[in-house]
Design an enzyme around this catalytic site. Structure first.
Site, short mmCIF file in Angstrom:
data_model
loop_
_atom_site.label_atom_id
_atom_site.label_comp_id
_atom_site.label_asym_id
_atom_site.label_seq_id
_atom_site.Cartn_x
_atom_site.Cartn_y
_atom_site.Cartn_z
CG ASP A 117 -37.58 34.72 25.90
OD1 ASP A 117 -36.46 35.12 26.26
OD2 ASP A 117 -38.26 35.29 25.04
CB SER A 134 -36.84 40.77 21.14
OG SER A 134 -35.75 41.00 21.99
CG HIS A 178 -35.47 36.02 22.55
ND1 HIS A 178 -36.43 36.63 23.31
CD2 HIS A 178 -34.84 37.03 21.88
CE1 HIS A 178 -36.38 37.93 23.13
NE2 HIS A 178 -35.44 38.20 22.26
#
Length: 543
Positions: free
Chosen positions: A434, A196, A471
């Site tokens: 995601d 991320s 994610h």
């Protein structure tokens, strides 16, 4: 045994940190003990606020209740460059460095995420089952130059730059120097792993500081978060708000735009259309290039909603969301999204990001709680708390993100000249379910990288897409994989990863699958469908 010393705030350097002498350090790490003299260990300007000797098999990382205990190590908590910002708040660059007693000669920088502002335990948990620290890596983390996980630091211009890149430069340099002094030897190899925002940080290092790391793993990188994914968050929130039931005061209850049953229906529709195209109907769409799902196949025959179908408004909202945001002239503002069945599984975080679970008109999706906060405080210049994901104007407001995006985003550089010149290796990974950064964005970057460098791309960079994964981790997926081991073999043995075996966790606990370098996918050849050995990596047929 843990022995803790807390230093006064004005102290500079390192105090002695007691060790249990019943367990002497190994010969490989004999120079490194928590009792090393401060004057020879800590670089000028670095303040150590806590030094802790942690004995083997006595603790796990904070807030972790299961899994392996940590190896014996010295934990240093420190800070540098204390100052007062223009907003009157105190700032510093905080870090944690853990130095294993049994050091393998390697250094790992553990990336952050979100708005940062938190010093996470430096154990190396991502893409390294069992922790990088336990494998002998010295590991560092940082808060990126501000304290607190919200985006209020964006009102201070120095904190903006620190968070983008400067704090990471300072921490990497200082941590490597402490490692050198601690072990009387510099790291032989240096690595970075992040997801991320941490994935963005990894890409940032390859572009701004290309000599720092021999190998980088960038997972689901936030490469265009400030002018891209945040716009998509506003686009999706507005699309869902437009079809959501309303409260008594006529405000949308966003979480109820799609029920859990609706998401399960969407999951089944995607599986019915695309699951078997990889050779096995196994709950994973491993050949996304062949998936041609259309949500209109789930639409009710009338405007009335029924349990076994989606309303025309729901289908319209989904089509709008997965096509990605545009301005009023049709100009694309972000990427499309793949139809992966993981988005409809309750173990995925798609609902938490897009919809939330608030039973009232007070929204609590992460698009509102996290992305809107970053939009207001950090991504827009100057900061503007009146700008929300609900009132974002797709014609006017994107230009307000330009100044920050120029400094922060990492999606444009496909040369990577300095990183390639030092023979660096860059491994990408992205979950196909995601909900915050589109896998199509990752594929686009890798395709541009490949178009620029041709067949030589595979010599320094590879992309692994993970079907069903949310994610960074989780979801209906085989989401546990040893990327660190693969990266070390690539850097140090010249063995590029041809496939990486991944294992299921919560949803598929007995399953393994090969992760294949893009554009290849895992194809079922026969045998035990739960075993990675039954799958080969194949290149999809051209459409």
């Amino acid at each position: 045994m843990r022995t803790v010393f807390v230093l006064p705030a004005i102290a500079l350097g390192l105090v002695a940190c007691a060790q249990n002498t019943a367990s002497p350090p190994s010969a490989a790490a004999a120079a490194g003990t928590c009792g090393t003299d401060a004057s020879t260990l800590v670089p000028a300007g670095v303040q150590i606020t806590e030094a802790v000797a942690v004995e083997a098999n006595t603790v796990r990382p904070p807030s972790v209740g299961t899994g392996p205990m940590l190896a014996a190590h010295c934990k240093l908590t420190g800070r540098m460059e204390p100052r007062t910002g223009v907003d009157g708040k105190p700032y510093h660059i905080g870090f944690e460095l853990r130095l294993p007693r049994e050091w393998n000669g390697r250094f790992l920088y553990q990336g952050g995420g979100g708005n940062d502002g938190v010093v996470r335990p430096a154990v190396g948990p991502q893409a390294a089952p069992g922790y990088a620290l336990n494998r002998g890596f010295a590991v560092v983390t940082t808060d990126a130059g501000h304290q607190g996980p919200d985006a209020s630091f964006g009102f201070d211009p120095v904190a903006r730059v620190d968070n983008a890149y400067r704090a990471h430069d300072k921490v990497a340099v200082a941590a490597k120097e402490i490692v050198r002094r601690f072990y009387s030897k510099a790291p032989e190899r240096s690595y970075f792993i992040g997801c991320s925002g941490g994935g963005r940080q990894g890409m940032m290092f390859t572009q701004r500081f290309p000599s720092y790391f021999d190998g980088v793993i960038a997972m689901a990188p936030a490469m265009r978060v400030s002018k891209g994914a945040t716009i998509a968050a506003a686009w999706d929130t507005q699309a869902l708000a437009a079809i959501a039931p309303q409260s008594a005061d006529r405000k949308p209850i966003v979480s109820q735009a799609l029920s859990d049953g609706d998401l399960a229906l969407l999951r089944k529709g995607i599986l019915d259309a695309c699951d078997a195209q990889d050779g096995a109907a196994d709950g994973l769409v491993s050949n996304p290039a062949a998936c041609r799902f259309d949500p209109r196949t789930l639409m009710c025959s009338s405007n009335a909603k029924a349990p076994d179908c989606l309303s025309p408004m729901q289908v319209g909202a989904l089509k709008k969301m997965f096509a990605g945001p545009t301005d009023s002239s049709g100009r694309k503002l972000y990427f499309t999204w793949p139809w992966d069945p993981g988005i409809g599984h309750l173990q995925n975080d798609w609902r938490n990001w897009k919809l939330g679970n608030s039973a009232t008109a007070a929204p609590n999706s992460r698009h509102v709680v996290l992305m809107q906060d970053a939009l207001q405080g950090y991504f827009v210049t100057p900061p503007d708390r009146s700008l929300t994901v609900f009132n974002f104007d797709f014609d006017r407001d994107p230009a307000r993100l330009d100044a920050h995006a120029w400094m922060f985003n990492t999606g444009d550089d496909i040369e990577l000249a300095g990183f390639r010149a030092r023979n660096g290796k860059l491994l990408f990974a992205h979950g196909l379910a995601d909900p915050i950064f589109s896998p199509d964005e990752m594929v686009d970057y890798y395709q541009r990288l490949s178009a620029r460098h041709g067949a030589a791309t595979a010599d320094f960079s590879r992309l692994f897409l993970i079907p069903g994964m949310a994610h960074c981790q989780g979801g209906a997926a085989t989401d546990s994989w040893d990327g660190l081991g693969a990266l070390v073999d690539w850097v140090e043995k010249g063995q590029p990863p041809q496939r990486i075996v991944a294992h299921g966790t919560t949803v598929f606990p007995s399953r393994s699958r090969p992760l294949c370098p893009y554009p290849a996918y895992a194809h079922y050849d026969g045998g035990n469908v739960e075993d990675a050995a039954s799958f080969s990596c194949r290149t999809p047929a051209r459409p």
